[in-house]
Scaffold this motif. Structure first.
Motif, PDB file in Angstrom:
ATOM      1  N   VAL A  14       0.830  -1.205   0.000  1.00 42.64           N
ATOM      2  CA  VAL A  14       0.000   0.000   0.000  1.00 42.64           C
ATOM      3  C   VAL A  14       0.863   1.253   0.000  1.00 42.64           C
ATOM      4  N   MET A  32     -10.122   1.422  -0.444  1.00 37.92           N
ATOM      5  CA  MET A  32     -10.185  -0.041  -0.397  1.00 37.92           C
ATOM      6  C   MET A  32     -11.414  -0.500   0.386  1.00 37.92           C
ATOM      7  N   TYR A  39      -7.963  -4.882  -3.869  1.00 38.40           N
ATOM      8  CA  TYR A  39      -6.703  -5.262  -3.227  1.00 38.40           C
ATOM      9  C   TYR A  39      -6.736  -6.742  -2.889  1.00 38.40           C
ATOM     10  N   ARG A  46      -1.989  -5.847   2.962  1.00 37.57           N
ATOM     11  CA  ARG A  46      -2.801  -5.633   1.766  1.00 37.57           C
ATOM     12  C   ARG A  46      -1.862  -5.307   0.617  1.00 37.57           C
ATOM     13  N   ILE A  48      -1.839  -4.281  -3.669  1.00 40.09           N
ATOM     14  CA  ILE A  48      -2.627  -3.759  -4.767  1.00 40.09           C
ATOM     15  C   ILE A  48      -1.918  -4.117  -6.068  1.00 40.09           C
TER      16      ILE A  48
END
Length: 65
Positions: A14, A32, A39, A46, A48
């Protein structure tokens, strides 16, 4: 000009993506949570995908000058 670090997995932390689109951490997490930005969750982290970030940016309306 920002030059992104290419991760072999194609998924980016992130913090990397936040820097690329110049938004704050809270804003990115809100996007998100709202389902606006896709994601992948790996454990507590997390990630992406670059394609998902580019899709989100492409969906934004340009601001008039």
């Amino acid at each position: 000009m920002l030059v992104p670090v290419v991760h072999p997995s194609g998924r980016h932390p992130v913090s990397d993506e936040r820097d690329l689109i110049a938004v704050g951490r809270s804003t990115l997490y809100e996007l998100m949570a709202a389902g606006v930005l896709k994601y992948i969750k790996l454990g507590r982290c997390r990630r992406i995908r670059r394609a998902d970030l580019e899709s989100y940016v492409a969906s934004l309306a340009p601001m008039p000058h």
